[in-house]
Each structure stands twice: as C-alpha cells, then as structure tokens.
Scaffold this motif. Structure first.
Motif, mmCIF file in Angstrom:
data_model
loop_
_atom_site.group_PDB
_atom_site.id
_atom_site.type_symbol
_atom_site.label_atom_id
_atom_site.label_comp_id
_atom_site.label_asym_id
_atom_site.label_seq_id
_atom_site.Cartn_x
_atom_site.Cartn_y
_atom_site.Cartn_z
ATOM 1 N N UNK A 234 0.827 -1.210 0.000
ATOM 2 C CA UNK A 234 0.000 0.000 0.000
ATOM 3 C C UNK A 234 0.858 1.256 0.000
ATOM 4 N N UNK A 235 1.864 1.309 0.886
ATOM 5 C CA UNK A 235 2.730 2.491 0.941
ATOM 6 C C UNK A 235 3.524 2.683 -0.330
ATOM 7 N N UNK A 236 4.009 1.583 -0.908
ATOM 8 C CA UNK A 236 4.773 1.683 -2.156
ATOM 9 C C UNK A 236 3.879 2.165 -3.292
ATOM 10 N N UNK A 237 2.652 1.675 -3.340
ATOM 11 C CA UNK A 237 1.732 2.087 -4.396
ATOM 12 C C UNK A 237 1.379 3.558 -4.277
ATOM 13 N N UNK A 238 1.133 4.026 -3.044
ATOM 14 C CA UNK A 238 0.823 5.448 -2.847
ATOM 15 C C UNK A 238 2.018 6.330 -3.197
ATOM 16 N N UNK A 239 3.235 5.868 -2.866
ATOM 17 C CA UNK A 239 4.431 6.626 -3.246
ATOM 18 C C UNK A 239 4.559 6.692 -4.761
ATOM 19 N N UNK A 240 4.282 5.562 -5.418
ATOM 20 C CA UNK A 240 4.321 5.562 -6.875
ATOM 21 C C UNK A 240 3.298 6.497 -7.492
ATOM 22 N N UNK A 241 2.153 6.685 -6.828
ATOM 23 C CA UNK A 241 1.154 7.634 -7.328
ATOM 24 C C UNK A 241 1.709 9.053 -7.361
ATOM 25 N N UNK A 242 2.457 9.432 -6.315
ATOM 26 C CA UNK A 242 3.057 10.774 -6.287
ATOM 27 C C UNK A 242 4.090 10.912 -7.399
ATOM 28 N N UNK A 243 4.916 9.885 -7.581
ATOM 29 C CA UNK A 243 5.914 9.933 -8.652
ATOM 30 C C UNK A 243 5.227 10.059 -10.008
ATOM 31 N N UNK A 244 4.158 9.309 -10.243
ATOM 32 C CA UNK A 244 3.443 9.355 -11.513
ATOM 33 C C UNK A 244 2.775 10.715 -11.728
ATOM 34 N N UNK A 245 2.243 11.289 -10.664
ATOM 35 C CA UNK A 245 1.606 12.609 -10.812
ATOM 36 C C UNK A 245 2.618 13.655 -11.248
ATOM 37 N N UNK A 246 3.831 13.592 -10.709
ATOM 38 C CA UNK A 246 4.859 14.553 -11.114
ATOM 39 C C UNK A 246 5.367 14.272 -12.524
ATOM 40 N N UNK A 247 5.357 12.990 -12.920
ATOM 41 C CA UNK A 247 5.714 12.672 -14.316
ATOM 42 C C UNK A 247 4.659 13.227 -15.253
ATOM 43 N N UNK A 248 3.384 13.083 -14.898
ATOM 44 C CA UNK A 248 2.305 13.594 -15.745
ATOM 45 C C UNK A 248 2.350 15.108 -15.877
ATOM 46 N N UNK A 249 2.777 15.789 -14.822
ATOM 47 C CA UNK A 249 2.866 17.244 -14.866
ATOM 48 C C UNK A 249 4.101 17.726 -15.621
ATOM 49 N N UNK A 250 4.980 16.787 -15.966
ATOM 50 C CA UNK A 250 6.190 17.170 -16.671
ATOM 51 C C UNK A 250 7.281 17.697 -15.773
ATOM 52 N N UNK A 251 7.128 17.548 -14.443
ATOM 53 C CA UNK A 251 8.141 18.063 -13.527
ATOM 54 C C UNK A 251 9.348 17.140 -13.439
ATOM 55 N N UNK A 252 9.163 15.851 -13.714
ATOM 56 C CA UNK A 252 10.288 14.925 -13.798
ATOM 57 C C UNK A 252 10.084 14.048 -15.027
ATOM 58 N N UNK A 253 11.192 13.544 -15.574
ATOM 59 C CA UNK A 253 11.118 12.713 -16.769
ATOM 60 C C UNK A 253 10.876 11.266 -16.367
ATOM 61 N N UNK A 254 10.177 10.550 -17.244
ATOM 62 C CA UNK A 254 9.805 9.170 -16.938
ATOM 63 C C UNK A 254 11.034 8.289 -16.749
ATOM 64 N N UNK A 255 12.133 8.602 -17.417
ATOM 65 C CA UNK A 255 13.329 7.776 -17.343
ATOM 66 C C UNK A 255 14.340 8.280 -16.309
ATOM 67 N N UNK A 256 14.025 9.373 -15.643
ATOM 68 C CA UNK A 256 14.948 9.943 -14.656
ATOM 69 C C UNK A 256 14.720 9.257 -13.311
#
Length: 804
Positions: A234-256
């Motif tokens: 659960x914690x890992x999935x929620x953390x991944x949601x934050x990472x994905x949200x920032x990828x969607x916003x273009x703040x970080x690159x998908x491969x970074x």
C-alpha cells in the motif's frame, strides 16, 4: 428499635439514626472526611473509616463486601453500587488516613503524587495526602521504596529498548535470529525490488534501502521485539502515485530514476515526520479511529488495484500502455478495459514466465499451509527465493532478454551507493504539495498496520526471548517516525511493520530484535557485493510475486463480509462498499479520503450523542434502579416515582456531547423515553417532572463548556420551580466538584443538601421538601415524623407508578 442500634462492625447509631430513615448528610456525599474519629455534622452521625483489614474481618463474605459477585453487586445501573452510610468508605485501595494505612499485607505511606490517579484510581488519588519534604511522583516514590537507585537509567532503557534487551541477549538466541533473518531476506529482498520497480516507480535499489535502515533503527527504538519493518504494497503504491503525478505534470522525466527516487524520499521523510510528531504528542490512540470495515474495504480495493496493475507488465503490454493515452496512469477500471481490449497483443514468452511463476508460488504457498501444522519446518523453505534464482539462471542460460522478456537489468545506483539527499531543499518545494497529503495517508495506514501486527504477535518472553519490554503505541510512533525520516534521507520507500513478515520472523526462530539487525546486514551485503547478479531477474517474475501479495490482501474479505452480513451490520457493509468503489473507480486518494471522512463522521456522531437514561425502581426494592428503556426484569415492571424524573448520565460531559443534552432531556420530560420521535405530542404529565434527580456517577470529568450547559439546564429548571438534586457526584477534591461550585450549580440547586449519596436518599429529600412546602413543618420535626412513620425504612410511603 432501642436506644442504640447495633451494627455488624460494632459501631452504633444514636436513637434517631436508624439505617434507611434519614436523608443524606447535607454535604457532598462522596467527599470523605480525613479523620479517624466519628464526626457529627448537624444531628447526623458519620462513622469512622475502616481499613482494609477490619473490613475483611468484619464482612461475612469478603468478596461480597467488594460489591462483586453477589446479589448486592454494584454492577449495572450503579457501578459501584452506592454504599450505605456505614459502608460508605469501603473500597479496595483507598487511602484515607493521615498516618500509614494497612493495605493487602503491607503498610503504604501516603505521598503527594503527580500521577497518583493513574496508579490508584479516583478514590485513592482523592485521598492521597501530603508528606513532609518536596513533592515526589508516584514512580519516584515506588522506585525509592523498592531500592531502585538509578531511576534515570530506568527511563532511558524504557524509551530506548535496545539498552534493555541487549543486556539480556544470550548466545543461544543467535542461531534462531540468524536463521530468521536469512529466511526473511530470501523472501523479502526480491519483494522489495518488486515494490520499488513496479509499484513505487523508482530504481529497484531504493527498495533495498528500506531493508537497510528501517529495521536497524526500529531494533533500537521499537517496543515490539518480534516485529520487522520494511516496505509494504500500500505504501509503495501510494508513493508511486506521487511519482506518476509529477511525471504527468512534466516536472520529472519518466526515465529519470534518480529524480523519481528523490520524490519518493520526500514522501518517506514527510510520512516519518508526521508519525514522529504524532508520537511526541502522544497520539497513539489514533490507531482506534480507523475501523475494521474501513481497513478491509480499502485493503481489498488495493488488492484489486495491484492485481490489475501488475497484469499489464505480466502480459508484456507495458510499452503499449505508455502510448495509449495515459492508460498507465489511469484508474483501475481504465486499465481493466485496456487489458480486455488488447489481450490479443500479449507477449507469449512474457506471459508464460509471469503466469508460470505465479502458479508455482501459489502451489507452494498452498502446500506449505497444509503441511505446516504437521511439519513446522516447511516454513523455512524459501520457495520465492528459489523461483527468483532459478528464473534468473534460466533467463541467462536461454537468453530470455533476446526473446523479448524484460529483465531487471543494471540496478547499480548512480555514483556511489547510500547517497544522502536532503528531502526539504528549496528546489524540491514544488513536489511537497503533492507529497504531503499522500505522506499523511501513508503514515496513518502504516501505523495502523504496524499496530495490528504488534498486537497480533506473541510477546518475545512467551517464545523464550527477552523480557520486560512493554508494547507502547506512542513509542511505536516515535520508532517508526525516526526510521522513515532516516530512510527518506537515502531515498528509500516508506517502511512499516508488517504482520506477514513479522510472523515469518517469529515462526522461523526469531526471538529478539537482533533478527532485524541481521536482516539489515544481509541486505547491506547484497547492495555492496551482489547487485550484478540481479541483472537477469525477469520483471514478470517480480510482478508475479506482487500479484501473490495482492491475492493475500483479498483473502480475508469474504469472511469479513459474511460476518457483517450475519450480524446485519449494514452500516459496516455500506462503508466497506463505498470505500472499495471510490478506490477502484477513481483512485487511492479519493478512496482513502472517503473512508477517513466517513470514519470520522461515525466517531463524531458517536461521541457527540449524550447517552442519558431515565431510571425506574425495581419493584420490591428501595435502592435498585435500572434503565427503563432496557430493563427486561423477568416479566416484571419498573416503578416510576410520582412527581420525580430520575436521569442517569453515564459518561463524562464535554463540549462535544452536551450540545444536544437539553433536547434529549426535553424528550424525556415529554415522552419518558429517548426512543420516541419528537413529532409525538407530550404524553407524560408535567406534574411528574416537579423533581429532577441526576445520577452523575459516570461523569468522571467535566470541562468548562459542559459546566456552562449544565448550569443553563439547572437554571432553566429552577426558573420553572423544579427541584434539582444530584447524587453520586465525585469527591470535593475532584475537578468535577470544583466546576460544580465555581459555575454556581451547587448554589442554584439549593446548596449541598441537594447533593446526596444515592437515588434513594434523593427521593427522601424530595418527599421531605414537598411536605415542608405543603405543611410548613420544620426540617427536624419532619424528619422525626418520617422516622416514626417508616420504622426501619419501610418503602411503602413512597408515591409510585408502575409502568410496563
């Protein structure tokens, strides 16, 4: 009736003081005197207080004298039952003399204690007297009395349990702790790689970091010796949601991967800070806020989300999903639709490896569950570790990578390992807004899961391990908070206690927190020397291991649903379904927001509703009163006293539950029950409310807002010429009595004479005052007349109405 009526304990009353005749002394009945000699107030006799020894000798049945286990038991409406004057002071543990008191075979010195109420209870704390010299806490007094000279070390060892258990460590613990650590490493090191790469969307090595720092720090500070902390789904999935949200916003690159790990470190550090602050402010009770239906609904939804999420890489469709209009970041329903639509495009070898690994693990899991009761040693078989190792060997030997099967690849960290990253630097403030709300949810869920695991595990002492380590929710919060803050500095995933992992630890020989330390050392060795050998691990196998975890999250749901269905717990089932639907059809944040919101509304609704009761007298008795709305009485009826409304308040009064108190009292006046709908016209005659008696034995605490509302209620009754009486009020030393006096409630009621020991005495006071108003007779003459008429307290003079 003679001149003196003898008593069983040898004390006597004067001629006018027969039991059951006179009303209570006109002062607070429960405010005991501090003198050994009998005290006369007015013409009322107050017996001396017996000590524990004389009480046990005098009582025909010493167990009955406690008010428990006999027909005179005080449990129920009165708990404990109000005592008659001659037994008014009898209770276990009371200290009521200025000298030493005998208590259970030893003499106890009186001492002013800051925390005496928690040790001795209300009665003991109220009677605790002063001792010459400076003030001393109860703990300090007991430590000094029993020869504990180094009390400072005692406190340090309590808050840093490592100093306690390391002194108890023996060489024969080493074998079990080491085997348990090796077994856990074989299971959960591959799992941590899966959590990081497939759920957290960070480099796999950051999942390993969670098993380096968190178990080590928890071993020093945690209060549950057998619990092992690490990353959870659960914690890992929620953390991944934050990472994905920032990828969607273009703040970080998908491969970074490095920047994704930094975002994960921010989430982990914030979750640790939240949970550490909760521990410092002693909010360990919050684990009771989240109900079992809430947890089951959310965890079941997480199981579905994880299972469907892992199907995409297991079928080799992850590359297609990344180019299908954001399906990879969509809801669970969108991913399910995508899988159905593109099932024909699945990659054959990847499906074979993934589903084959899933089937093997599930078969091994079932076999182990069936054999373990007869052959406990099968728990040591590292089936998942063997599946990972064999799949990596086959991938290397048969060149699965060249046939299109994705492998883990090089997971070496960029630069040197264990780089420290400050998570709250100014350059990362743009990630904080998304991270904090998720971190709060991770902290709440993580602590709840850790609390459930800690309470479910056996104590270390029961399995032959270390002793004298007490479980504390607040110390757990501090330990988990410090561990996650430290893990966040190294960009690890959030890590909390897990029941499954801790159960493996306990079942494979772990007896002390040293097993957690060994697990950290083994993980450290893997990071420093074994990372190149992880290259050929197929990603589909890691996804299959995550799918097994998702299946285990769903396993208990049917039994919980059937349980609530059987008991007709419709509100719990509705809560479970709403949380499940919100999580599956929207996302995790919406689901948990709905769940927490509904849970808090239920808690607030429960805490703000006053549980006042209308009391009736049990026929044939003078001192037994029961809740008229719940009384069964073996076919008998209760008696309502004519002209009297007897109301019991069985709980503390605060700002939260006094707001509706006036309305509910009004409903009792009009209808005689709280169950009647307010649309019903008045059915209870107004003359039956001329005397209002409050039984406030349950009001163990009162705040200023509650006192103000109670003052307004009493004033409104007095303005209508309703006489108000209180019985079983806490002692004069209590904060409740101080607020009664300071707010003017005592004066409004008519002074201390309206504060009596029990309902029976309050009824006699109402009769006396009614006759006084009717005939103008003086108080003393009226008492003598009532004594002559009643003899030994014949209840026949009471006016009563029998109600079904």
């Amino acid at each position: 009736m003679g001149t003196n009526n003898s008593r069983q304990d040898g004390q006597t009353y004067s001629d006018g003081q027969a039991r059951g005749i006179r009303p209570s002394v006109p002062h607070l009945a429960s405010a005991h005197t501090d003198h050994d000699e009998p005290e006369v107030q007015g013409d009322f006799y107050q017996p001396a207080e017996p000590n524990v020894r004389t009480r046990l000798l005098d009582a025909e049945n010493w167990d009955q004298s406690t008010g428990c286990g006999s027909e005179n038991c005080g449990h129920g409406t009165f708990s404990p039952r109000p005592q008659s004057p001659e037994r008014e002071y009898r209770s276990y543990g009371s200290i009521g003399s200025e000298t030493t008191q005998e208590g259970f075979g030893e003499r106890i010195l009186n001492v002013e204690a800051n925390s005496s109420q928690g040790l001795l209870g209300n009665s003991g704390a109220d009677e605790m007297l002063r001792r010459e010299g400076p003030k001393m806490s109860t703990t300090g007094f007991l430590a000094e009395r029993h020869g504990l000279k180094n009390s400072r070390l005692m406190y340090i060892a309590y808050y840093v349990p490592f100093l306690n258990w390391i002194r108890q460590y023996r060489w024969h613990f080493l074998r079990g702790d080491l085997i348990a650590a090796l077994t856990m490493a074989s299971f959960y090191i591959p799992m941590s790689l899966s959590y990081a790469s497939n759920l957290g969307h960070v480099p796999p090595i950051n999942g390993l970091y969670s098993f380096v720092f968190n178990p080590l720090i928890y071993a020093f500070l945690g209060s549950c010796p057998l619990m092992v902390v690490g990353p959870e789904a659960a914690g890992s999935l929620l953390t991944g949601q934050v990472v994905r949200e920032n990828i969607n916003k273009g703040q970080i690159h998908d491969k970074d991967g490095h920047l994704s790990a930094e975002v994960a470190g921010i989430v982990t550090s914030m979750a640790g800070a939240v949970i550490l602050a909760a521990g410092i402010f002693r909010l360990g009770f919050l684990d009771n806020v989240l109900s079992r239906p809430f947890l089951r609904g959310f965890i079941s939804a997480i199981g579905i989300v994880i299972f469907i999420d892992q199907l995409i890489p297991e079928m080799g469709l992850d590359a297609l999903a990344n180019h299908a209009g954001g399906v990879a970041h969509g809801s669970c329903v969108e991913k399910a639709v995508f899988i159905v639509q593109n099932i024909a495009r699945a990659h054959g070898p990847t499906c074979a490896v993934s589903f084959g690994a899933f089937g093997i693990i599930m078969v091994c899991r079932e076999i182990k569950q069936r054999l373990q009761p007869r052959y406990p040693g099968v728990a040591y078989v590292p089936d998942r570790f063997l599946v990972v190792v064999l799949s990596a060997i086959f991938a290397w030997k048969f060149d699965w990578e060249g046939k299109g099967v994705d492998v883990l690849g090089n997971i070496q960290s960029r630069g040197r390992p264990f780089q420290v990253h400050w998570p709250l630097s100014f350059t990362h403030l743009k990630y904080s807004s998304d991270a904090f709300s998720t971190a709060f949810i991770i902290a709440l869920l993580g602590f709840f899961e850790s609390s459930v695991a800690a309470k479910s595990l056996p104590s270390a002492e029961s399995v032959g391990g270390v002793k004298n380590i007490t479980l504390s929710a607040n110390r757990e919060l501090v330990a988990l908070g410090v561990a996650n803050i430290a893990g966040g500095l190294f960009m690890s995933l959030p890590a909390f206690g897990g029941y499954g992992r801790s159960k493996v630890n306990a079942s494979t020989g772990g007896k002390t927190p040293m097993s957690s330390i060994f697990l950290s050392i083994i993980t450290l060795i893997c990071i420093l020397f074994l990372l190149p050998y992880f290259y050929y691990i197929p990603k589909g196998v890691l996804c299959a291991m995550i799918s097994v975890v998702a299946y285990s999250l769903l396993e208990e749901a049917p039994s919980d649903i059937l349980f609530f269905w059987r008991i007709r717990g419709w509100s719990e089932l509705l809560l479970m379904m709403l949380i499940f639907a919100a999580t599956v059809f929207w996302n995790l944040k919406i689901g948990i927001a709905v769940g927490i919101g509904l849970s808090l509304l239920r808690v607030i609704r429960h805490s703000t509703r006053p549980r006042i009761q209308i009391l009736g007298r049990v026929p044939g008795t003078t001192d037994k009163f029961e809740n008229a709305e719940a009384f069964l009485g073996d076919g008998r009826a209760l008696e309502f006293i004519e002209g009297c409304l007897i109301v019991k308040i069985p709980e503390p009064l605060t700002f939260a539950n006094t707001g509706d108190l006036k309305t509910r009292l009004k409903r009792l006046e009009d209808h005689g029950t709280n169950e009647a709908h307010p649309a019903l016209p008045r059915v209870r005659k107004e003359e039956h409310n001329k005397n209002l008696i409050f039984d406030v034995h349950g009001v163990t605490s009162l705040d200023g807002a509650g006192a103000q509302v109670l003052h307004d209620i009493v004033k409104s009754y007095r303005d209508k010429d309703v006489r108000v009486f209180f019985c079983r009020v806490p002692s004069e030393r209590s904060e409740v009595w101080r607020l009664f006096v300071a707010s003017g409630i005592v004066e409004l009621c008519g002074g201390r004479a309206h504060f009596v020991a029990n309902v029976e005495e309050a009824l006699k006071m109402t009769e006396i005052e009614s006759l006084t108003e009717e005939f103008g007779t003086g108080h003393d003459d009226l008492v003598d007349g009532l004594r002559h008429e009643h003899g030994e307290g014949d209840p026949s003079h009471d006016r009563r109405m029998t109600v079904a």
